[in-house]
Design an enzyme around this catalytic site. Sequence first.
Site, PDB file in Angstrom:
ATOM      1  N   THR A  19     -75.008  71.941   7.099  1.00 21.60           N
ATOM      2  CA  THR A  19     -75.724  73.104   7.305  1.00 21.60           C
ATOM      3  C   THR A  19     -76.666  72.901   8.624  1.00 21.60           C
ATOM      4  O   THR A  19     -76.900  73.865   8.873  1.00 21.60           O
ATOM      5  CB  THR A  19     -76.772  72.977   6.074  1.00 21.60           C
ATOM      6  N   THR A  94     -75.475  67.875   3.637  1.00 24.16           N
ATOM      7  CA  THR A  94     -76.263  67.076   2.776  1.00 24.16           C
ATOM      8  C   THR A  94     -75.469  66.869   1.472  1.00 24.16           C
ATOM      9  O   THR A  94     -75.696  65.629   0.680  1.00 24.16           O
ATOM     10  CB  THR A  94     -77.434  67.720   2.278  1.00 24.16           C
ATOM     11  N   ASP A  95     -74.201  67.645   1.027  1.00 26.46           N
ATOM     12  CA  ASP A  95     -73.787  67.349  -0.083  1.00 26.46           C
ATOM     13  C   ASP A  95     -73.437  66.142  -0.598  1.00 26.46           C
ATOM     14  O   ASP A  95     -73.312  65.589  -1.619  1.00 26.46           O
ATOM     15  CB  ASP A  95     -72.689  68.530  -0.448  1.00 26.46           C
TER      16      ASP A  95
END
Length: 337
Positions: A19, A94-95
């Site tokens: 992101t 971040t996942d």
Amino acid sequence: MSSESPDRPLVAVAALGGTISMAPARKGEGAVPRLSAEDLLGELGTGLPMDVRAETLAGISSASMDFATLVTCRDWGARQVEQGADGLVVVQGTDTLEETAYFLELTWPFDAPVVITGAMRNPSLPSPDGQANLLSALTVAAEPRSRGRGSLVAFNDDVHQARWVRKAHSSHLEAFSSAPAGPLGLVAEGAVHYFHPVASRRAALSLENADFTGLVPILESGLDDSGELLDAVVKAGARGVVLAAAGVGHVSTGTATVIERVVGDLPVVVASRTGAGTTFRGTYGFRGSESSLIAMGATMSGWLDPRKSRVLLHTLLATGAARARVDAEFRARGDLG
């Protein structure tokens, strides 16, 4: 980025996508990875109190992260440290950030810290958090008191240990937590404040001749679980399995029956699906309880959650670890000692 000076700390930055590097290709479309490491650092200006050496190693969403990319990143970072870098920053989505952090904790052999960060809001949204997180990560990586602390996550001004950190919210800026241990420190006014002294770390796992091919899944136990899914993945050729078990490490009688049948052929690691707390070893005695699973030959994960347990198990199997080594590593790394 300024020219390197021997009087300033040097931080290497590996950009993997996520992101923090995303923006819509056209108005009204969803964000995709577009920004390079140089683009991200350019936003911070020229007033950084450290020198930075950066490279874009990948441009993917973290949902597509794989072990091959992580090995490439780890090896690139190792070369930077060997060439004089004082710390490494890894920028990604971040996942799966917590899994990257733990993989690097397992395989990073240096005193120089490796700090992972990312963003919850891409640069096209109001109040994006990527630049603040990247600056915090650079600050942590350049701080001499970060040495010997292994793999860290710098996010929303908090500094987390890789062992404890997990993404605990799907969209909030304060997405990461370290239950039950809490953050290791925080960044304020451009300085790192640690709450705890440097602790000893286990020796890094070697990646020599590592082979990450093959299936090492996480299966979650639940209501009316017959054990059929575990049976299916074993028949499909899984190298090992992590069970996200209920409570302190409990499965149904049906799953226990499958475990008893297959555990002699492949490692079965039992972790708690709760997100906090350890697996037990001898409190309960019913079929499917922690003590019965241990008696069958299952490996308890201790304080390691299912995701970190999978990273450890897959890394061990990729490097040819025998069953006794798997049990010993989980016992040592899953304990609080």
